[in-house]
Design a protein around this motif. Sequence first.
Motif, PDB file in Angstrom:
ATOM      1  N   MET A  69      -3.646  -2.489  -0.482  1.00 34.41           N
ATOM      2  CA  MET A  69      -4.277  -2.353  -1.802  1.00 34.41           C
ATOM      3  C   MET A  69      -3.502  -1.370  -2.672  1.00 34.41           C
ATOM      4  N   TYR A  70      -3.124  -0.262  -2.065  1.00 35.23           N
ATOM      5  CA  TYR A  70      -2.373   0.747  -2.814  1.00 35.23           C
ATOM      6  C   TYR A  70      -1.075   0.158  -3.336  1.00 35.23           C
ATOM      7  N   ILE A  71      -0.375  -0.565  -2.451  1.00 31.68           N
ATOM      8  CA  ILE A  71       0.908  -1.156  -2.828  1.00 31.68           C
ATOM      9  C   ILE A  71       0.708  -2.223  -3.902  1.00 31.68           C
ATOM     10  N   VAL A  72      -0.314  -3.054  -3.754  1.00 31.86           N
ATOM     11  CA  VAL A  72      -0.536  -4.123  -4.732  1.00 31.86           C
ATOM     12  C   VAL A  72      -0.809  -3.525  -6.111  1.00 31.86           C
ATOM     13  N   ILE A  73      -1.680  -2.530  -6.158  1.00 30.17           N
ATOM     14  CA  ILE A  73      -2.018  -1.944  -7.466  1.00 30.17           C
ATOM     15  C   ILE A  73      -0.807  -1.268  -8.095  1.00 30.17           C
ATOM     16  N   THR A  74      -0.109  -0.439  -7.320  1.00 33.63           N
ATOM     17  CA  THR A  74       1.049   0.251  -7.916  1.00 33.63           C
ATOM     18  C   THR A  74       2.148  -0.744  -8.278  1.00 33.63           C
ATOM     19  N   SER A  75       2.296  -1.810  -7.481  1.00 31.63           N
ATOM     20  CA  SER A  75       3.335  -2.794  -7.796  1.00 31.63           C
ATOM     21  C   SER A  75       3.000  -3.564  -9.066  1.00 31.63           C
ATOM     22  N   PHE A  76       1.711  -3.898  -9.216  1.00 25.15           N
ATOM     23  CA  PHE A  76       1.301  -4.593 -10.439  1.00 25.15           C
ATOM     24  C   PHE A  76       1.596  -3.721 -11.655  1.00 25.15           C
ATOM     25  N   ILE A  77       1.220  -2.458 -11.558  1.00 24.40           N
ATOM     26  CA  ILE A  77       1.468  -1.556 -12.684  1.00 24.40           C
ATOM     27  C   ILE A  77       2.966  -1.453 -12.948  1.00 24.40           C
TER      28      ILE A  77
ATOM     29  N   VAL B 179       4.759 -13.452  -9.983  1.00 27.34           N
ATOM     30  CA  VAL B 179       5.643 -14.054  -8.987  1.00 27.34           C
ATOM     31  C   VAL B 179       6.231 -12.976  -8.082  1.00 27.34           C
ATOM     32  N   SER B 180       6.789 -11.943  -8.689  1.00 27.36           N
ATOM     33  CA  SER B 180       7.526 -10.981  -7.866  1.00 27.36           C
ATOM     34  C   SER B 180       6.606 -10.125  -7.006  1.00 27.36           C
ATOM     35  N   VAL B 181       5.445  -9.730  -7.533  1.00 23.55           N
ATOM     36  CA  VAL B 181       4.583  -8.828  -6.758  1.00 23.55           C
ATOM     37  C   VAL B 181       4.047  -9.492  -5.482  1.00 23.55           C
ATOM     38  N   PRO B 182       3.401 -10.659  -5.582  1.00 24.87           N
ATOM     39  CA  PRO B 182       2.905 -11.262  -4.329  1.00 24.87           C
ATOM     40  C   PRO B 182       4.020 -11.525  -3.327  1.00 24.87           C
ATOM     41  N   ILE B 183       5.161 -12.035  -3.831  1.00 29.20           N
ATOM     42  CA  ILE B 183       6.250 -12.347  -2.901  1.00 29.20           C
ATOM     43  C   ILE B 183       6.757 -11.072  -2.236  1.00 29.20           C
TER      44      ILE B 183
ATOM     45  N   VAL C 164      -7.135  -3.581 -17.190  1.00 31.89           N
ATOM     46  CA  VAL C 164      -8.054  -4.655 -16.802  1.00 31.89           C
ATOM     47  C   VAL C 164      -7.681  -5.190 -15.422  1.00 31.89           C
ATOM     48  N   PHE C 165      -6.389  -5.423 -15.210  1.00 27.90           N
ATOM     49  CA  PHE C 165      -5.969  -5.955 -13.911  1.00 27.90           C
ATOM     50  C   PHE C 165      -6.255  -4.983 -12.775  1.00 27.90           C
ATOM     51  N   THR C 166      -6.031  -3.703 -13.049  1.00 27.93           N
ATOM     52  CA  THR C 166      -6.282  -2.709 -12.002  1.00 27.93           C
ATOM     53  C   THR C 166      -7.761  -2.658 -11.653  1.00 27.93           C
ATOM     54  N   LEU C 167      -8.593  -2.712 -12.691  1.00 27.26           N
ATOM     55  CA  LEU C 167     -10.038  -2.672 -12.441  1.00 27.26           C
ATOM     56  C   LEU C 167     -10.489  -3.888 -11.643  1.00 27.26           C
ATOM     57  N   VAL C 168      -9.945  -5.051 -12.018  1.00 31.56           N
ATOM     58  CA  VAL C 168     -10.306  -6.267 -11.285  1.00 31.56           C
ATOM     59  C   VAL C 168      -9.898  -6.131  -9.819  1.00 31.56           C
ATOM     60  N   GLN C 169      -8.691  -5.617  -9.606  1.00 35.74           N
ATOM     61  CA  GLN C 169      -8.214  -5.463  -8.227  1.00 35.74           C
ATOM     62  C   GLN C 169      -9.068  -4.484  -7.441  1.00 35.74           C
ATOM     63  N   MET C 170      -9.460  -3.420  -8.100  1.00 33.34           N
ATOM     64  CA  MET C 170     -10.273  -2.433  -7.389  1.00 33.34           C
ATOM     65  C   MET C 170     -11.632  -3.014  -7.034  1.00 33.34           C
TER      66      MET C 170
END
Lengths: 354, 303
Positions: free
Chosen positions: B218-226, B79-83, B288-294
């Motif tokens: 992409m950079y922001i999404v990956i680092t934010s997810f982590i 919820v928080s990352v996409p928003i 796993v999530f990072t790999l999927v995103q990449m």
Amino acid sequence: MEIKLQGLTKIFQAKDKTETVAVKDFDITIPSGKLIGLLGPSGCGKSTTLYMIAGLLKPNNGKIFFGDEDVTEMAPEDRGIGLVFQNYALYPHMTVKQNIMFPLENLKVPKAEAIIKAQEMADLVGIGDLMNRKPKQLSGGQQQRVAIARALVKKPRVLLLDEPLSNLDARLRLQTREEIKRIQIETGITTIFVTHDQEEAMSISDEIVLMESGVKMQVGEPQDVYDVPNNLFVAKFLGTPPINVFNGNIIDGEIHLNGAVIGKTKAPNQEVTIGIRPEGFKISKTADFELEISMVETIGRDTTLIINDKHETERSSRVIVDSSNKVKPGDKIKFTIKPKKLFLFNKETGEKIT
Amino acid sequence: MLENKNNLKAWLYLSPALLLLVVFTFYPLFNAFYLAFLKDFNFLLRTIEGYTLFGNFKIVINSPNFKQAMINTFVIVFVSVPISVMVALFVSVALNSIKKLQGVFQTIYFLPYVTNAIAVGMAFAFIFHQQYGLINTMLDWIGISPVNWVGTGATWSNAMFSLLVYTVWGGLAFKIMIFLSGLQSIDKQYYDAARIDATPRKRVFSRITVPLLSPMIMYIVITSFIGAFKAYSTVIGMFGPSLGPKGNERSLITFVALVYDALQHSGSIGAMSEAAAAAIILFLITLVFTLVQMQISKKRVHY
């Protein structure tokens, strides 16, 4: 579409309030369906003029007409222009096809129709087989063509090109300038292009507009401007090698240079600046006018003689003679001057003396 | 050889940082993997009863808070990352388009980045206060009766909502800064070209700005997810060590909290291994999530 500029003025204001007049009181009428070269040294205001026609810059004063329509206050998107940027501004993430189709998308052209139109344009500029490449996978010349296709695909009223050849290598430049001329003739669209390269402008333009420090210097067909320059600046700017400039005198209707009479004029007695085109010299054993040759460059077709004379105003002169003339450095050669290649300019103002 | 000489010097300059990294990063990292496979590890006596492959992982997964921690962490992440990425994108595009006072606004939006997460969390807890909070005051203006956001007995959804608002806000500053610098590096000519072609603003945003900004996104999404998978200090900041509103303690427990929970009683047998196992589970999920995103980014990101 005839384009008319009336008293166009653009002043740039820096942060410290210092003002630079980029274009000053610019008047010109560009006839419909012609290829016009806006020519001048860098910083002369030629690109500024182009961007004002495009609408990306707002003039401080003056008016711009497309035909009878006053477009001065019109937003760029409503003017119906195609603009090719100096570094093309192709969208790097889109393929050639998507780039060319992009303007049509905004005009809500149905996709099937847009694809056909994009292909037509791509074929016209000769990149029809590169539609699925990205701009990065293209050479500079190919990118240039994509940019032209993108500008033309929406059938603009006017095509504007900003330094279209400056990013290309010498060989490609020759080829592309012919290509631009061909595309312009085929489409019949009024085209204005900006360049600092006089050869480029002269070779393809129907008319050239010479600018200097934001002021229009001369307008006309390239050959006319070359043959009859209004002032010293124009004479010096056009022609390679450039015109030779000397200090001389008019005494009783005769033009004196280097102690010899090189021509006649009706102008009153005065000190003058004399301009002689490199091809305006003719070797003649009987002439009075003599110059010492300091260097000889043979390029095959003709020979360039380089002369250092104390009457020159700026640098060494260049004289082009037929290569059948055998001349060595150190020779003293006598010349007559072809009257049509000789120009007299006011010593102070640089204006032409007739 | 010139190269060899330079190598020696390079290693010399690198050694202080490397030494610290080895002691405080690499060793604990690999040690965690080792710990996770020990059976009944006694931290004080340093004794073990042998090795186990899944034993510690089973304990973690079967622990009473595991499910709740999973749910909470995933809610925070998805919820928080996409928003916050989307809000940051819009704010930075808006910021980039204004000329006057841009510096002032940049500073305002960047302030959360230099403020302490715990302090801001406490401030947010007050904003959501049932009686005196700003939110309920504003709700009152439009005739909505006060909501118990974070007070005693607050429901999970109310508390989670408050936490998400705070998390989104707290993450904006850094994202906006990155997006702004990305936007400023986009060649203005693309926009001029789009303008000449009468491109509507929405299409300029979706077809030009977003693709050209995609490496940053992409950079922001990956680092934010982590970062969101590691959520912990935000919960502490808002709710304190109880990890939830009074009467509903531990309802907002996150995965990292699970790791710390295990460490709290590290004196007891096997606790260290449980903590290590929990950390590894989190690591694997993040990986796993990072790999999927990449993988997705290969198609969507234009460098």
